[in-house]
Design an enzyme around this catalytic site. Structure first.
Site, PDB file in Angstrom:
ATOM      1  N   GLY A 131    -102.822 -62.206  -9.069  1.00  0.00           N
ATOM      2  CA  GLY A 131    -101.797 -63.315  -8.615  1.00  0.00           C
ATOM      3  C   GLY A 131    -101.525 -62.928  -7.329  1.00  0.00           C
ATOM      4  CE  LYS A 132    -100.227 -59.637  -2.558  1.00  0.00           C
ATOM      5  NZ  LYS A 132    -100.584 -58.453  -3.162  1.00  0.00           N
ATOM      6  N   GLY A 133     -98.195 -64.219  -4.183  1.00  0.00           N
ATOM      7  CA  GLY A 133     -97.311 -65.319  -3.692  1.00  0.00           C
ATOM      8  C   GLY A 133     -96.337 -64.621  -2.454  1.00  0.00           C
TER       9      GLY A 133
END
Length: 446
Positions: A131-133
């Protein structure tokens, strides 16, 4: 229909990017980062047997979240912020990946970084997916009180899209343990009463006071050094006496430099977004770090000689470490380099043209999904400590990290030898092996 597959020596070229990333840094290439990540993946597909269905699944994220949320700032004004969270794959466990605060954050960047996290976690055999944000803003332009409000409002807006068994954020560019402490506290105040003390592992990279792990801040740099040590042993290079050049002197670059200096290596060139310096006699990384923190960059540092970015990449050294932003090493930099190995401490620092030139010139490359995975390894240790209500000693954390990094490096080196491919393709192949096994056993529901 799957596009024709590239060979390792002739990787697919990603299309030119027309996204919103309008950085003034001329080193950032007009390349779509997500297409770069998928082109790297295609190289592993070309040496493996992977079904068309699984190829299709792995080349796109499961979820892409874009959130607009208002914040009332300390000056009384209301500003609308844009936040992202991309959840790439969770077949092995909860989504896992950083939150970055930067003015150039955009969707395809988050998609690429989330995909790379999937490969890192699978490569290290962790029970996590990718995931990444982040939030699209420059935190340097805001008061600390405003940054807290922005962080808490973003966490609230994410709501149940994150969780200790669903999606576990961590620090990244522009964020640190304080940001993670605020995220954890905010999340704990919006879940049900029974869960308030059981959700500390909703984020990792927290401060020690807020249930963080010893050794987390240094983990990425220390993992990089373990990979360099393994490479040096394989190539009969004595680190005591080796010369190093490091681009980027934040948390990762500075810890890498300090640990290597204690092993006898000499940092002869360094640079960041404010400028580049060289010193044949070597820099003191502790003084450099102190100066960079106080002045928000290396510009103006009195020791050494100011050089251009082009001169930096042409520095004759044993080990070149890009530890800054993505897409820093293209064809021009690769042609100019005069080193034995490029160690990708940053995510995606080398584009396809640059990598092809380096490999054709006989310059080895240690890929990001292996080299900088020490951070997520110790994030897993933190998550596990929180889950067990334990606190490990730093010597225990360091020993576990060293064992895992060395074991994974050796597996990747063996895979590269077995398949007769470069290290990046070998690392992707190892990661894919683990993902394919799980998908084969579980199938596609319904």
């Amino acid at each position: 229909m799957i596009a024709s597959e590239p060979t390792p020596s002739q990787p697919m070229r990603p299309k030119k990017n027309q996204n919103e990333d309008k950085t003034t840094d001329t080193s950032k290439r007009n390349v779509n980062l997500f297409e770069l990540a998928n082109a790297q993946l295609e190289r592993a597909f070309s040496v493996m047997s992977v079904s068309d269905a699984l190829r299709t699944i792995l080349k796109q994220p499961k979820n892409e979240l874009i959130i607009h949320f208002p914040v009332k700032l300390t000056n009384g004004k209301v500003e609308l912020f844009k936040g992202y969270r991309v959840q790439h794959n969770n077949i092995l466990g909860p989504f896992k990946g950083g939150i970055r605060y930067h003015q150039d954050v955009h969707l395809d960047e988050c998609k690429a970084l989330a995909a790379w996290m999937t490969w890192k976690c699978a490569l290290q055999n962790l029970p996590f997916g990718g995931g990444k944000g982040g939030i699209k803003f420059d935190p340097r332009n805001y008061a600390i009180e405003d940054i807290e409000h922005i962080t808490r409002r973003f966490t609230h807006a994410l709501g149940n899209n994150i969780g200790p068994e669903w999606d576990v954020p961590a620090p990244d560019l522009g964020t640190d343990s304080q940001i993670m402490d605020w995220m954890m506290d905010t999340y704990s105040n919006i879940v049900s009463m029974i869960d308030k003390q059981a959700v500390k592992r909703v984020v990792t990279g927290k401060s020690i006071a807020c249930a963080g792990s010893a050794g987390r801040e240094e983990a990425t740099g220390r993992g990089i050094v373990h990979c360099i040590t393994q490479w040096a042993s394989d190539n009969r290079v004595d680190i005591a006496g080796a010369t190093i050049a490091i681009q980027g002197f934040g948390n990762v670059g500075s810890h890498t430099a300090k640990i290597l200096s204690r092993m006898g290596a000499t940092l002869i060139a360094v640079g960041d977004h404010t400028g580049y310096l060289s010193s044949p006699e070597g820099f003191n990384p502790y003084k450099l770090e102190e100066y960079a923190k106080a002045h928000k960059g290396l510009k103006g540092y009195q020791s050494g000689k100011a050089i251009s970015r082009e001169e930096f990449f042409a520095t004759k050294c044993d080990i070149m470490v890009p530890a800054a932003m993505e897409l820093q090493v293209g064809a021009a930099e690769a042609k100019a380099m005069n080193c034995r190995v490029v160690v990708e401490a940053a995510n995606g620092p080398t584009d396809l043209d640059g990598e092809a030139i380096l490999l054709n010139r006989g310059i080895q490359l240690l890929p990001d999904i292996l080299v900088n995975s020490g951070g997520v390894v110790v994030s897993y240790f933190e998550w596990l400590q929180n889950k067990r209500s334990e606190q490990w000693d730093i010597t225990d954390v360091r020993a576990r990290l060293e064992t895992r990094m060395n074991s994974t490096y050796r597996a990747a080196a063996d895979k590269a030898h077995q398949l007769k491919v470069d290290m990046r393709t070998a690392c992707y192949s190892l990661a894919l092996d683990r993902l394919v096994q799980v998908y084969t056993r579980r199938g596609i529901w319904p």
